[in-house]
Every structure is written in structure tokens, then in C-alpha cells.
Design a protein around this motif. Structure first.
Motif, short mmCIF file in Angstrom:
data_model
loop_
_atom_site.label_atom_id
_atom_site.label_comp_id
_atom_site.label_asym_id
_atom_site.label_seq_id
_atom_site.Cartn_x
_atom_site.Cartn_y
_atom_site.Cartn_z
N THR A 131 0.56 -1.09 -0.22
CA THR A 131 -0.20 -0.07 -0.09
C THR A 131 0.94 1.30 0.02
OG1 THR A 131 0.06 0.37 2.46
CG2 THR A 131 -1.88 -0.99 1.31
N GLY A 132 0.18 2.34 -0.28
CA GLY A 132 1.11 3.56 -0.25
C GLY A 132 1.79 3.89 1.17
N ALA A 133 0.80 4.07 1.95
CA ALA A 133 1.02 3.66 2.97
C ALA A 133 2.07 2.86 4.04
CB ALA A 133 0.12 3.31 4.71
N GLU A 134 2.30 1.35 3.62
CA GLU A 134 3.32 0.96 3.35
C GLU A 134 4.66 1.22 2.92
OE1 GLU A 134 3.36 -3.60 1.95
OE2 GLU A 134 5.45 -3.96 3.58
N SER A 158 -1.45 17.81 4.97
CA SER A 158 -1.05 16.40 3.54
C SER A 158 -1.92 15.20 4.17
CB SER A 158 0.92 15.78 4.61
OG SER A 158 0.99 16.07 5.70
N TYR A 159 -1.52 13.69 3.76
CA TYR A 159 -2.14 12.98 3.72
C TYR A 159 -0.75 11.49 3.00
CZ TYR A 159 -5.17 8.84 3.86
OH TYR A 159 -5.43 7.91 3.92
N HIS A 160 -0.75 10.50 4.56
CA HIS A 160 0.35 9.67 3.84
C HIS A 160 0.04 8.80 3.83
CE1 HIS A 160 2.91 12.80 3.10
NE2 HIS A 160 3.41 13.54 4.18
N GLY A 161 -1.15 8.31 4.78
CA GLY A 161 -2.02 7.21 5.35
C GLY A 161 -2.21 6.99 6.32
N VAL A 213 7.14 14.95 2.19
CA VAL A 213 5.92 15.79 1.11
C VAL A 213 5.84 15.49 -0.24
CG1 VAL A 213 8.24 17.00 -0.54
CG2 VAL A 213 6.43 18.88 -0.02
N GLU A 214 4.53 15.97 -0.44
CA GLU A 214 3.89 15.67 -1.79
C GLU A 214 3.84 16.93 -2.11
OE1 GLU A 214 -0.95 14.17 -0.87
OE2 GLU A 214 -0.22 15.01 1.00
N PRO A 215 4.84 16.78 -3.51
CA PRO A 215 4.82 18.02 -4.06
C PRO A 215 3.56 18.19 -4.80
CG PRO A 215 5.56 15.27 -5.65
CD PRO A 215 4.67 15.11 -4.81
N ALA A 246 9.90 12.82 -1.34
CA ALA A 246 8.75 13.19 -2.35
C ALA A 246 7.75 11.58 -1.94
CB ALA A 246 9.23 12.71 -3.57
N ASP A 247 6.82 11.64 -1.95
CA ASP A 247 4.96 11.06 -1.44
C ASP A 247 4.84 11.49 -3.10
OD1 ASP A 247 3.13 10.09 -1.20
OD2 ASP A 247 2.38 9.92 0.90
N GLU A 248 4.91 10.53 -4.26
CA GLU A 248 4.02 10.89 -5.17
C GLU A 248 3.13 9.28 -5.51
OE1 GLU A 248 4.92 12.78 -8.05
OE2 GLU A 248 7.24 13.30 -7.57
N VAL A 249 2.30 8.66 -4.34
CA VAL A 249 1.47 7.82 -4.09
C VAL A 249 0.14 8.36 -4.85
CG1 VAL A 249 -0.07 6.57 -3.04
CG2 VAL A 249 2.35 6.73 -2.24
N PHE A 250 -0.31 9.76 -4.98
CA PHE A 250 -0.86 9.60 -5.64
C PHE A 250 -0.90 10.66 -6.88
CE2 PHE A 250 -5.81 12.40 -4.27
CZ PHE A 250 -6.21 11.54 -5.53
N THR A 251 0.30 11.15 -6.60
CA THR A 251 0.05 12.29 -8.54
C THR A 251 1.78 11.41 -9.26
OG1 THR A 251 2.60 12.97 -6.90
CG2 THR A 251 0.56 14.43 -7.76
N GLY A 275 2.11 4.04 -5.94
CA GLY A 275 1.33 3.50 -5.73
C GLY A 275 0.57 3.79 -6.55
N LYS A 276 -0.15 3.30 -5.75
CA LYS A 276 -1.59 3.73 -6.79
C LYS A 276 -2.08 3.08 -7.80
CE LYS A 276 -4.01 7.47 -3.75
NZ LYS A 276 -5.00 6.71 -3.07
N ALA A 277 -1.72 3.97 -9.18
CA ALA A 277 -1.74 4.22 -10.85
C ALA A 277 -0.94 3.20 -10.89
CB ALA A 277 -1.45 5.22 -10.93
C1 LIG Z 1 0.19 11.25 -1.45
C2 LIG Z 1 -0.23 9.40 -0.10
N1 LIG Z 1 0.23 8.93 -0.05
C3 LIG Z 1 0.29 8.60 0.69
C4 LIG Z 1 -1.16 7.59 0.30
C5 LIG Z 1 -2.06 6.28 1.11
O1 LIG Z 1 -2.10 5.53 0.09
P1 LIG Z 1 -2.77 3.86 0.93
O2 LIG Z 1 -3.71 4.22 0.58
O3 LIG Z 1 -2.71 2.82 -0.49
O4 LIG Z 1 -1.92 3.17 2.05
C6 LIG Z 1 -2.14 8.49 -0.23
C7 LIG Z 1 -3.56 7.61 -0.71
O5 LIG Z 1 -4.42 8.93 -0.43
C8 LIG Z 1 -1.47 9.76 -0.26
O6 LIG Z 1 -2.84 10.18 -1.93
#
Ligand SMILES: Cc1ncc(COP(=O)(O)O)c(C=O)c1O
Length: 445
Positions: A131-134, A158-161, A213-215, A246-251, A275-277
Motif C-alpha cells: 500500500t501507499g502507507a507501507e 498532508s495525507y501520507h496514509g 512532502v507531497e509535491p 517525495a510522496d508521489e503515491v497520488f501524483t 503506488g495507486k496507479a
Molecule cells: C499522497 C498519498 N500518500 C499515501 C497515501 C496512502 O496510500 P494507501 O491508501 O495506499 O495506503 C495516499 C492515499 O490516498 C496518498 O494520497
């Protein structure tokens, strides 16, 4: 035209009777809050999905929607992309589950190599996650191991999980407060877009392993940082030996028109979470880092970080297929082109519709800030009743997120935007209640 590029079709007011019946079962059998069924039995249930393809989702009552959420961004190439489906079929004929960190499977090197090639730095290696959080947890652990420092700088909002390590950096009070006693006190927060002098001073005065940081801030309101901020952030970090995550899970993977937006904005991270995409709808995430940094994981004995489903064969197969599409220059060019059209159309909304305060975004990631959370909620509900799925997010729930599949057919995107515009017309059911206090998101255009 087949399912995937069809306009909305609502035959029963959502949530229809089948959705409601399933919601009742879920309410009895599943913990409240985690599913689409509100814990409050008087609150309205969500719809229950039964089928999806491309930009369309069909619910159990037969209603057809256009999905402007891309399933939280994961269905960036649309739902059930044909090459992902074929890859899943082929892989499920051979091997469904492997032995994670003990025995790899034969697709894993190809995916690791492909991801390493995409990293915005040379000599990259990959650490897989589910997962993104992991992925965020792994990046933080890497930074601690590499620097032997203890502190983290993250930004508000910010949202990192929501796992503990990631949650300590995530800022929304509703997520944090119930667990506040257990959150890492080494995490400091500064406002997103803070002056770089303030950031430098903090970094110089502490023992910072990394910034996270989320870019472009995604879920917490779609915030695009001031021009040059990311680049200056990188300089402040490098001057103090602080690693940049850089947290590019979303971007990541083209959402903004670049494979990774941080690099496109002049911030070369030391570690990049994605992650995600990546999974084309299957669960997989990863951290990219330089070979030199990743060497910290070269310890004796069992893997210091792993999980049962790491680099799952089905997810790897899907990811390899998804990356073919996500890295196609024609797809990236399309995102940039549609992004300009979205900007042209959405940037008129604040003057056209009284409830719209700001519109922000890049590529195919847009946030429409309304004047209250109630207005955003009503708009999302009205849109759903007319066959368009959108989520309300942002630190105070006021930001409607427009996150279409990157591959959405343009006429369908136009139809979906027509629906949103119709729902924004005064008297359409989405009129605002009194505005919330202005938050940071209002100031960052
Ligand atoms: C920037 C960002 N980082 C981390 C996460 C967490 O990802 P996950 O929901 O897959 O654990 C998200 C989820 O929305 C996110 O947008």
C-alpha cells in the motif's frame, strides 16, 4: 461504444434497493466506518459497485456512472484495462502467490528494472510495498537507517496514509486525535508552502533524517505549491544533509502530465514513494531510492521490513501491463492537453458559480474548493444522483476532487463536467451553507 466510454445512466435513484439491502448486511457484518455504509443508521447508505470498465462504474441496481475518482486514483488507466485483464488472466494460470522476501517470482525482476528506469535519479533500486502507507513507512525507515537521525519534517496539510508511521505525518486532526498518544513525537510540521528560511532554520536546529512532502497535495485539498518552492526545499535539505522523500503515491505515473511531478518541478528526491496507479487497479506500491541509500537494508538475518503479499505476482503482472500505458508519451501528452482544457473550463467556475471559491490543479488532478463542507457533500451527492462519481476532500472537506482516468474519452469527460456544472447551478441542490473559516488551501493558488 461499450462500457468504459458511456455516458451516465441512472435508472433508480441511488442508492437503489439492492445497494440498500447490501448496505444493511454490511452494517451487520463489517466494522462501521471502513466501508461505504455510515455507522449512523439514519444516514444514507452508499452505492455498491458491481462492475466497472474504463471510466464507467455500474452499481448493483444497474445505474451507470462516470467515475471522476479513478477509484482513489488507482484506476488511472481506467477500470479493468484490457491489457491488465489479459495479464491477470495469464498470470493466474501460472502463479497467484509467491513467497515474498524468501522466494521471488519470475516477473519481479522485470518490474523492479522498469521502475528503477523510471526513477528521477540514476542507479535506482526498488523496495516493493503493498500500500501507499507501507511505502511511506519503508521510506521513513530507510531515512532513519541511512542518517541515524531521528526527526522528520512534514507539512500541513498532508495525507501520507493511516498506519502509525504515516499517520504521524498525516495532518487531519480527525485521523490523528484518537491515536495522538501513540504518534511519533519526532515528526514536526510546517505549513505547506512555508518560507524556505523557516524550513532551513528548523532543519539546521535539529536532527532531521528527512522531509516528507507531497509535491502536489492530493487528498487534503489539491494544493499546488508556489513556483520554485519544491526546488528551494531540495536545496535546504541538501545543505543540512536531510533526505528528501517525495510522496508521489497520488501524483505519480502521469496524473499531472509528468511521470513524477517532483522531478518535473526541480526537486530530485532521495526517496520516492509511489503506488495507486502503478497496479492498474491491483494493490502494489514501491519506494524508489538510490542503490547507495538502499544499501542500508543489507543486514544479516531476516528482512528488516517485509509483508506476506509483497510484490504479489498478480499485482506485478498488472503493474507491468499498466506501466506500458502510463509511460506511453502519447498518454502523457494527452494528460497535458486535457489538463489545459480542464484549466480553461474549471477556472471559469469561481465567477460562474457562487459556491465555488477556488480551483486548483495540474494535468488531470483538480480540486474545486467550495465555500463549505456541506456544499461539497451536497454537490457530490447531487452529481451521483445524476451519474457522476466525485469525492469531497480537503482538510475541511470542502474540496471536490476531479480525478478522471487519464484515458477517459473526452466526450464523456465533457458530459461529466456538464453534470457538475448543472449541479453547481444555484437551486440545483448544491447551494452553500455558511462558509468555513478560510484555511491554508485558500491562500495557495
Ligand atoms: C499522497 C498519498 N500518500 C499515501 C497515501 C496512502 O496510500 P494507501 O491508501 O495506499 O495506503 C495516499 C492515499 O490516498 C496518498 O494520497
Amino acid at each position: 461504444v461499450t462500457l468504459g466510454a458511456l455516458p451516465p445512466l441512472i435508472t433508480v435513484a441511488p442508492p437503489g434497493p439492492r445497494s440498500r439491502a447490501l448496505a444493511r448486511r454490511l452494517r451487520a457484518a463489517e466494522a462501521p466506518g471502513i466501508n461505504t455504509v455510515p455507522a449512523d443508521p439514519t444516514a444514507e447508505a452508499g452505492i455498491v459497485w458491481s462492475e466497472a470498465a474504463g471510466a464507467n462504474v455500474v452499481d448493483v441496481d444497474g445505474n451507470r456512472y462516470v467515475d471522476l475518482t479513478s477509484g482513489f486514483g488507482a484506476a488511472a488507466i481506467g477500470h479493468r484495462h484490457p491489457s491488465v485483464v489479459v495479464a491477470l488472466r495469464d498470470q493466474s494460470d501460472r502463479l497467484v502467490h509467491g513467497l515474498g522476501d524468501v522466494s521471488a517470482h519470475d516477473l519481479r525482476p522485470a518490474l523492479a528494472e522498469r521502475l528503477a528506469q523510471l526513477a528521477p535519479f540514476a542507479a535506482a533500486q526498488v523496495f516493493f510495498a503493498v500500500t501507499g502507507a507501507e511505502a511511506v513507512e519503508i521510506a521513513l525507515k530507510t531515512a532513519f537507517l541511512a542518517t541515524r537521525r531521528t526527526e522528520i519534517l512534514a507539512f500541513t496539510p498532508s495525507y501520507h496514509g493511516l498506519t502509525f508511521g504515516a499517520l504521524a505525518a498525516t495532518t487531519r486532526p480527525a485521523f490523528r486525535e484518537p491515536f495522538a498518544a501513540h504518534l511519533d513525537s519526532h515528526v514536526h510540521h510546517l505549513p505547506y508552502g512555508a518560507e524556505t528560511e523557516q524550513i532551513s532554520a528548523l532543519l539546521r536546529g535539529g536532527q532531521f533524517a528527512c522531509i516528507l512532502v507531497e509535491p502536489i497535495v492530493g487528498r487534503e485539498g489539491v494544493l499546488v505549491p508556489p513556483a520554485g518552492w519544491l526546488q528551494r526545499l531540495g536545496i535546504a535539505c541538501h545543505e543540512t544533509g536531510t533526505l528528501v522523500i517525495a510522496d508521489e503515491v497520488f501524483t505519480g505515473f502521469g496524473r499531472t502530465g509528468a511521470i513524477f511531478v517532483s522531478a518535473a518541478e526541480g526537486l530530485v528526491p532521495d526517496l520516492l514513494c509511489c503506488g495507486k496507479a502503478l497496479g492498474g487497479g491491483m494493490p502494489i506500491a514501491a519506494v524508489l531510492g538510490t542503490r547507495q541509500l538502499m544499501a542500508v537494508w543489507n543486514t544479516a538475518g531476516e528482512a528488516l521490513h517485509t509483508s506476506t503479499f509483497v510484490a504479489h505476482p498478480l499485482s506485478c503482472a498488472a503493474a507491468l501491463a499498466a506501466l506500458e500505458v502510463l509511460t506511453d508519451p502519447a498518454v502523457l501528452a494527452r494528460v497535458a492537453r486535457i489538463g489545459r482544457a480542464l484549466f480553461d473550463r474549471l477556472s471559469r467556475w469561481p465567477t460562474r458559480f457562487p459556491t465555488v471559491k477556488f480551483v486548483r490543479g495540474r494535468g488531470m488532478l483538480w480540486g474545486v474548493e467550495l465555500d463549505s463542507a456541506a456544499a461539497a457533500h451536497t454537490l457530490a451527492t447531487t452529481a451521483r444522483s445524476r451519474g457522476v462519481l466525485v469525492l469531497a476532500g480537503g482538510a475541511t472537506g470542502r474540496v471536490l476532487q476531479i480525478v478522471p482516468p487519464l484515458t477517459i474519452a473526452e466526450p464523456i469527460l465533457d458530459v461529466a463536467l456538464d453534470v457538475l456544472e448543472g449541479a453547481l447551478e444555484p437551486g440545483s441542490g448544491s447551494s452553500a451553507s455558511s462558509g468555513d473559516a478560510a484555511d491554508l488551501s485558500s491562500q495557495l493558488q
